[in-house]
Enzyme design. Structure first.
Site, PDB file in Angstrom:
ATOM      1  N   ASP A 134      -0.827 -20.271   8.757  1.00 57.80           N
ATOM      2  CA  ASP A 134       0.446 -20.992   8.773  1.00 57.80           C
ATOM      3  C   ASP A 134       0.475 -21.876   7.529  1.00 57.80           C
ATOM      4  O   ASP A 134      -0.326 -22.797   7.400  1.00 57.80           O
ATOM      5  CB  ASP A 134       0.565 -21.838  10.033  1.00 57.80           C
TER       6      ASP A 134
ATOM      7  N   ASP B  38       6.200 -17.677   6.193  1.00 55.06           N
ATOM      8  CA  ASP B  38       5.040 -18.547   5.988  1.00 55.06           C
ATOM      9  C   ASP B  38       3.992 -18.430   7.095  1.00 55.06           C
ATOM     10  O   ASP B  38       3.118 -19.284   7.197  1.00 55.06           O
ATOM     11  CB  ASP B  38       5.492 -20.003   5.881  1.00 55.06           C
ATOM     12  N   GLU B  39       4.048 -17.381   7.895  1.00 56.11           N
ATOM     13  CA  GLU B  39       3.159 -17.306   9.055  1.00 56.11           C
ATOM     14  C   GLU B  39       2.820 -15.852   9.347  1.00 56.11           C
ATOM     15  O   GLU B  39       3.687 -14.982   9.282  1.00 56.11           O
ATOM     16  CB  GLU B  39       3.851 -17.948  10.257  1.00 56.11           C
TER      17      GLU B  39
END
Length: 474
Positions: free
Chosen positions: A11, A105-106
């Site tokens: 993350d 973003d993960e």
């Protein structure tokens, strides 16, 4: 569940805001809020400095401004975020063929499938190297969680924030989960959490103690079985590579039925903005707009409109949702509203404003007999948005701090420069123009960072060694 912590969850830390801080030296260490700046805008991401004031994602931007009036408020630059996300995902795919992106973003990674980890030591080493590689390539930080299941790996990455690494060792899961609130578990949202709380269940340990039969009675068969298994730290969900979403949607259920038509319209507009935020966060666009309305009598209506091409433009989605609402009778009140987008694609039709606001055909200029008439284009007012990249003929690269009253304020700096100076221009200054974003990390910096984190990656003539002993699976 596995007997080794080989599921990795990455993350990126406050991703959008961190990108803005990395590209704008004057904002480093400052409160930064990224999102829609209009009257109905919502927060997409807040830096950790802004979170200290209580600002968080999905919060109305007006509320964020009240909490942190001195923060920098910037529009999202999704093109930049997507480019950096692609760099990060490429690093993940070097570790394993099984990478499951959840957003820009993960992502989850199955390290065992890639042969890059098989026990706690190799998993920890892989996570440490990944964080170093991300910093070297992007200049940003990411938090890494490692565990034997997806659920636990995500919990570990939350504990690792910001800029850390946490490994949950097999055999310690139950003790770790028991004191955590039930909202920690996947599938427990605000409504389910409140329902459990009213039943006297506030922690994961109490969830396990309640027993499977009681959870099925409270939540239904499917949800009750799933939550009981997760409370016992059982999660058999595999990492699925390149998971393809069929739709993106958001919805809200209201404690009190909404009767006011104006309020209903405002809620639909807000949901449309949230839906577009998720759509953009996944790097997608869609061509079918869907409106869901559950009325006071629990009857549910669904209306949809298909555009000529895919879009991720909030104005287009808002206007389509408003048109769909016009066809729904809300007399008596509504208890749930939702907005979704389906027919997903990974590109955007650029001229979709024509669908939202049809432009009448241009009038022919009046002709004078014997005289040639040339229709001159109407002057287009130049709009400058806070955070936008610009270039000035004299001062070089910079970004817009703000604009208004016919003027635009620009701070001139680059990702590698010290904080720059601020200058103000007329909005139509011919020396000022839009510019492409600059890379966050120069090639020399990236090369040096990779060399220092992994000297074995250098040619022998550079490293002065034989490359060192490689770690391999026994």
């Amino acid at each position: 569940m596995r007997n080794a912590p080989t599921i990795l969850h990455l993350d990126m830390d406050a991703f959008y805001a961190s990108v803005e801080q990395a590209s704008k030296p004057s904002l480093r260490g400052k409160a930064v809020v990224v999102g829609g700046l209009g009257p109905r805008g919502v927060v997409a991401t807040a830096s950790y400095e802004a979170r200290a004031f209580g600002v968080h994602s999905a919060m109305p931007m007006a509320q964020a401004r009240r909490l942190a009036p001195n923060a920098a408020y910037l529009v999202p630059r999704f093109t930049v975020y997507r480019e950096i996300s692609e760099q990060v995902m490429a690093l993940l795919r070097e570790l394993s063929p099984l990478v499951e992106p959840l957003s820009l973003d993960e992502a989850f990674v199955d390290l065992e499938a890639g042969g890059t980890a098989w026990d706690e030591g190799s998993a920890r080493l892989t996570g440490t190297r990944l964080r170093a590689d991300i910093r070297a390539v992007t200049g940003l930080t990411g938090s890494v969680g490692l565990a034997a299941s997806k659920m636990l790996a995500k919990i570990a990455s939350e504990q690792a924030k910001p800029d850390g690494l946490v490994v949950i060792e097999p055999g310690t899961e139950r003790a770790l989960l028991e004191p955590m609130p039930v909202r920690t578990l996947p599938g427990v949202g605000p409504a389910t959490g409140d329902h459990l709380r009213r039943a006297g269940i506030a922690t994961v340990g109490e969830l396990a103690e309640a027993g499977e039969d009681e959870l099925v009675r409270l939540l239904g068969k499917a949800h009750g079985h799933a939550l009981y298994a997760m409370a016992l730290a059982h999660d058999e969900r595999p990492v699925v590579a390149e998971r393809e979403a069929k739709s993106v949607s958001v919805e809200d259920t209201y404690d009190v039925d909404i009767h006011d038509r104006l309020r209903i319209g405002m809620e639909v507009q807000r949901l449309a903005d949230r839906c577009v935020g998720r759509l953009r966060g996944a790097g997608l666009s869609g061509r079918t707009i869907v409106l869901k309305v559950r009325r006071y009598d629990f009857s549910t209506l669904t209306r949809s409109e298909t555009l000529r091409g895919p879009t991720d433009d909030p104005a287009v989605v808002r206007e389509a949702a408003a048109r769909l609402l016009d066809s729904v009778d809300t007399t008596g009140g509504v208890r749930l509203l939702g907005v979704g987008v389906s027919g997903l694609a990974d590109y955007t039709q650029e001229d979709l404003f024509a669908q939202a606001s049809p432009v009448p055909p241009a009038e022919e200029p009046e002709r004078v007999e014997g005289e040639a008439v040339v229709a001159l284009p109407e002057p287009v007012e130049r709009r400058w948005r806070a955070g936008q990249d610009v270039r000035h003929a004299e001062y070089g690269h910079g970004w817009v701090q703000g604009s208004g009253l016919g003027r635009v304020t620009v701070r001139f700096e680059t990702p590698q420069s010290p904080p720059g100076r601020v200058r103000t221009f007329f909005v139509d200054d011919p020396a000022l123009e839009s510019a492409d974003p600059l890379p966050l990390v120069s090639e020399a910096e990236e090369f040096g960072a990779q060399a220092s984190s992994d000297p074995a990656s250098l040619p022998k003539s550079w490293s002065g060694t034989d490359g060192g002993a490689a770690t391999s699976k026994p």
